[in-house]
Design a protein around this motif. Structure first.
Motif, PDB file in Angstrom:
ATOM      1  N   GLY A  48       0.810  -1.210   0.000  1.00  0.00           N
ATOM      2  CA  GLY A  48       0.000   0.000   0.000  1.00  0.00           C
ATOM      3  C   GLY A  48       0.844   1.261   0.000  1.00  0.00           C
ATOM      4  N   ALA A  49       0.200   2.363  -0.317  1.00  0.00           N
ATOM      5  CA  ALA A  49       0.896   3.638  -0.484  1.00  0.00           C
ATOM      6  C   ALA A  49       1.534   4.131   0.813  1.00  0.00           C
ATOM      7  N   VAL A  50       0.857   3.921   1.947  1.00  0.00           N
ATOM      8  CA  VAL A  50       1.382   4.412   3.221  1.00  0.00           C
ATOM      9  C   VAL A  50       2.688   3.711   3.575  1.00  0.00           C
ATOM     10  N   ASP A  51       2.716   2.374   3.406  1.00  0.00           N
ATOM     11  CA  ASP A  51       3.927   1.620   3.744  1.00  0.00           C
ATOM     12  C   ASP A  51       5.071   1.942   2.788  1.00  0.00           C
ATOM     13  N   ILE A  52       4.756   2.120   1.506  1.00  0.00           N
ATOM     14  CA  ILE A  52       5.803   2.510   0.545  1.00  0.00           C
ATOM     15  C   ILE A  52       6.405   3.854   0.947  1.00  0.00           C
ATOM     16  N   ALA A  53       5.541   4.802   1.267  1.00  0.00           N
ATOM     17  CA  ALA A  53       6.010   6.136   1.666  1.00  0.00           C
ATOM     18  C   ALA A  53       6.794   6.073   2.965  1.00  0.00           C
ATOM     19  N   ALA A  54       6.351   5.217   3.901  1.00  0.00           N
ATOM     20  CA  ALA A  54       7.010   5.112   5.199  1.00  0.00           C
ATOM     21  C   ALA A  54       8.436   4.572   5.058  1.00  0.00           C
ATOM     22  N   VAL A  55       8.597   3.499   4.269  1.00  0.00           N
ATOM     23  CA  VAL A  55       9.930   2.915   4.067  1.00  0.00           C
ATOM     24  C   VAL A  55      10.811   3.869   3.277  1.00  0.00           C
ATOM     25  N   GLY A  56      10.244   4.496   2.248  1.00  0.00           N
ATOM     26  CA  GLY A  56      11.014   5.469   1.477  1.00  0.00           C
ATOM     27  C   GLY A  56      11.479   6.632   2.331  1.00  0.00           C
ATOM     28  N   LEU A  57      10.611   7.060   3.231  1.00  0.00           N
ATOM     29  CA  LEU A  57      10.943   8.158   4.132  1.00  0.00           C
ATOM     30  C   LEU A  57      12.050   7.742   5.102  1.00  0.00           C
ATOM     31  N   GLY A  58      11.929   6.513   5.622  1.00  0.00           N
ATOM     32  CA  GLY A  58      12.952   6.008   6.528  1.00  0.00           C
ATOM     33  C   GLY A  58      14.311   5.917   5.871  1.00  0.00           C
ATOM     34  N   ASN A  59      14.324   5.566   4.592  1.00  0.00           N
ATOM     35  CA  ASN A  59      15.593   5.423   3.883  1.00  0.00           C
ATOM     36  C   ASN A  59      16.202   6.761   3.473  1.00  0.00           C
ATOM     37  N   GLN A  60      15.438   7.854   3.611  1.00  0.00           N
ATOM     38  CA  GLN A  60      16.025   9.179   3.390  1.00  0.00           C
ATOM     39  C   GLN A  60      17.146   9.436   4.386  1.00  0.00           C
ATOM     40  N   LEU A  61      16.930   9.012   5.628  1.00  0.00           N
ATOM     41  CA  LEU A  61      17.955   9.197   6.660  1.00  0.00           C
ATOM     42  C   LEU A  61      19.175   8.329   6.364  1.00  0.00           C
ATOM     43  N   PHE A  62      18.925   7.109   5.869  1.00  0.00           N
ATOM     44  CA  PHE A  62      20.036   6.236   5.474  1.00  0.00           C
ATOM     45  C   PHE A  62      20.859   6.883   4.370  1.00  0.00           C
ATOM     46  N   PHE A  63      20.190   7.526   3.413  1.00  0.00           N
ATOM     47  CA  PHE A  63      20.897   8.166   2.308  1.00  0.00           C
ATOM     48  C   PHE A  63      21.827   9.258   2.811  1.00  0.00           C
ATOM     49  N   VAL A  64      21.337  10.084   3.736  1.00  0.00           N
ATOM     50  CA  VAL A  64      22.174  11.158   4.300  1.00  0.00           C
ATOM     51  C   VAL A  64      23.363  10.552   5.039  1.00  0.00           C
ATOM     52  N   MET A  65      23.085   9.512   5.839  1.00  0.00           N
ATOM     53  CA  MET A  65      24.156   8.855   6.586  1.00  0.00           C
ATOM     54  C   MET A  65      25.189   8.231   5.658  1.00  0.00           C
ATOM     55  N   SER A  66      24.730   7.602   4.574  1.00  0.00           N
ATOM     56  CA  SER A  66      25.651   6.931   3.649  1.00  0.00           C
ATOM     57  C   SER A  66      26.591   7.922   2.966  1.00  0.00           C
ATOM     58  N   LEU A  67      26.126   9.143   2.716  1.00  0.00           N
ATOM     59  CA  LEU A  67      26.996  10.157   2.112  1.00  0.00           C
ATOM     60  C   LEU A  67      28.195  10.440   3.009  1.00  0.00           C
ATOM     61  N   GLY A  68      27.942  10.543   4.323  1.00  0.00           N
ATOM     62  CA  GLY A  68      29.031  10.779   5.268  1.00  0.00           C
ATOM     63  C   GLY A  68      29.992   9.610   5.331  1.00  0.00           C
ATOM     64  N   VAL A  69      29.452   8.387   5.345  1.00  0.00           N
ATOM     65  CA  VAL A  69      30.298   7.189   5.423  1.00  0.00           C
ATOM     66  C   VAL A  69      31.159   7.054   4.166  1.00  0.00           C
ATOM     67  N   TYR A  70      30.550   7.282   2.996  1.00  0.00           N
ATOM     68  CA  TYR A  70      31.327   7.196   1.758  1.00  0.00           C
ATOM     69  C   TYR A  70      32.371   8.304   1.688  1.00  0.00           C
ATOM     70  N   GLY A  71      32.070   9.457   2.269  1.00  0.00           N
ATOM     71  CA  GLY A  71      33.050  10.531   2.318  1.00  0.00           C
ATOM     72  C   GLY A  71      34.261  10.145   3.158  1.00  0.00           C
ATOM     73  N   ILE A  72      34.001   9.523   4.315  1.00  0.00           N
ATOM     74  CA  ILE A  72      35.094   9.051   5.176  1.00  0.00           C
ATOM     75  C   ILE A  72      35.932   8.010   4.456  1.00  0.00           C
ATOM     76  N   ALA A  73      35.247   7.049   3.798  1.00  0.00           N
ATOM     77  CA  ALA A  73      35.952   5.984   3.084  1.00  0.00           C
ATOM     78  C   ALA A  73      36.754   6.529   1.908  1.00  0.00           C
ATOM     79  N   SER A  74      36.199   7.497   1.199  1.00  0.00           N
ATOM     80  CA  SER A  74      36.909   8.074   0.049  1.00  0.00           C
ATOM     81  C   SER A  74      38.197   8.759   0.482  1.00  0.00           C
ATOM     82  N   GLY A  75      38.128   9.498   1.605  1.00  0.00           N
ATOM     83  CA  GLY A  75      39.340  10.138   2.117  1.00  0.00           C
ATOM     84  C   GLY A  75      40.375   9.123   2.565  1.00  0.00           C
ATOM     85  N   GLY A  76      39.925   8.086   3.267  1.00  0.00           N
ATOM     86  CA  GLY A  76      40.852   7.075   3.770  1.00  0.00           C
ATOM     87  C   GLY A  76      41.514   6.275   2.668  1.00  0.00           C
ATOM     88  N   GLN A  77      40.751   5.944   1.622  1.00  0.00           N
ATOM     89  CA  GLN A  77      41.321   5.075   0.604  1.00  0.00           C
ATOM     90  C   GLN A  77      42.364   5.786  -0.257  1.00  0.00           C
TER      91      GLN A  77
END
Length: 286
Positions: free
Chosen positions: A102-131
């Motif tokens: 359903g639309a609510v659950d799709i929106a809920a999971v998509g919304l939750g993964n917005q925070l993951f996306f922001v977090m992943s940018l920081g992690v990839y930034g750390i890894a890019s500098g280290g490598q």
């Protein structure tokens, strides 16, 4: 425009863009100028097209071409190896597989993964500098500094992911309210976020070890770990989201978006077990 790309537009690319079959999600690997991605967006207006390339100049060129087109809203250009994209795809898979709920659950999971996306940018930034440093040290066979850099990269990634995981567990409603004002979507998204948040820690570990492995010429292990994680997540998503009914007997209960979150956490743990355990078992210099 194609002045920044090593691989220019050719007949093969035009034919591929004209013949390839599309769907709700399209992945263009080695996008170059972004030609195929743009053609797919034109032919399949309802599709979301992800275009990735390992060459930075090619990505910049593709992003410029996409921005100048009418399809800027449906084509997303990323400068990353396929392995990094697949690692992020584990979370994206949740959004795809809850589509039947359903639309609510799709929106809920998509919304939750917005925070993951922001977090992943920081992690990839750390890894890019280290490598960058690890690659230099590997060229000099400076094992001591490779170990120190990997350790520092891992500590920074863990600190960053622990922060995001803590906020997600303690204040999920506040985090999601930044992106949406729909009360029901925020409520369901908070349930998903609280369960999936521990996977952030393992994501930080996986990205750090994978970056170190790739820059010390150990490419196979992190690739195997990421691909295995995607398959494990897909299987567990199916079992835990929809449940299993055999002959009228409910063998596994359907858990909806909570099942998707549990599947993501388990798949991240499996990925960490393979990449970390394999690195130590094979005595990699990281």
């Amino acid at each position: 425009m194609q002045d920044k790309c090593g691989m220019k537009v050719g007949t093969d690319g035009v034919l591929l863009g004209a013949w390839a079959l599309g769907g709700s999600r399209v992945l263009d690997i080695g996008t170059g100028t972004g030609l195929v991605a743009l053609m797919m967006a034109q032919r399949f207006p309802q599709s979301v097209v992800d275009a990735i390339d390992i060459d930075e100049e090619a990505c910049r060129q593709a992003a410029e071409n996409v921005a100048a087109s009418p399809f800027a809203g449906s084509v997303h250009v990323s400068h990353c190896p396929l392995q990094d994209f697949l690692s992020s795809f584990v979370n994206m898979l949740d959004t795809i597989m809850v589509g039947q709920l359903g639309a609510v659950d799709i929106a809920a999971v998509g919304l939750g993964n917005q925070l993951f996306f922001v977090m992943s940018l920081g992690v990839y930034g750390i890894a890019s500098g280290g490598q960058i440093f690890i690659a230099q040290y590997w060229g000099r066979k400076d094992i001591k500094n490779i170990n120190k850099t990997t350790g520092m990269m891992l500590k920074l990634a863990l600190c960053f992911t622990v922060l995001f995981a803590s906020v997600s567990i303690l204040f999920p409603e506040f985090c999601l309210s930044i992106y949406s004002k729909d009360i029901e979507v925020i409520r369901r998204g908070a349930q998903y976020l609280r369960v999936v948040a521990p996977s952030y820690l393992f994501f930080g570990i996986n990205v750090s070890f994978a970056a170190s492995c790739r820059n010390t010429e150990h490419l196979k292990l992190p690739a195997v770990a990421t691909i295995t994680s995607v398959f494990v997540n897909a299987l567990l998503n199916y079992l835990l989201i929809f449940g299993v009914n055999i002959g009228g007997v409910q063998v596994i209960e359907a858990h909806g978006i909570i099942g998707a979150a549990v599947a993501t956490v388990i798949s991240r743990i499996v990925e960490a077990f393979i990449v970390v355990g394999g690195s130590y078992a094979r005595k990699y210099v990281i």
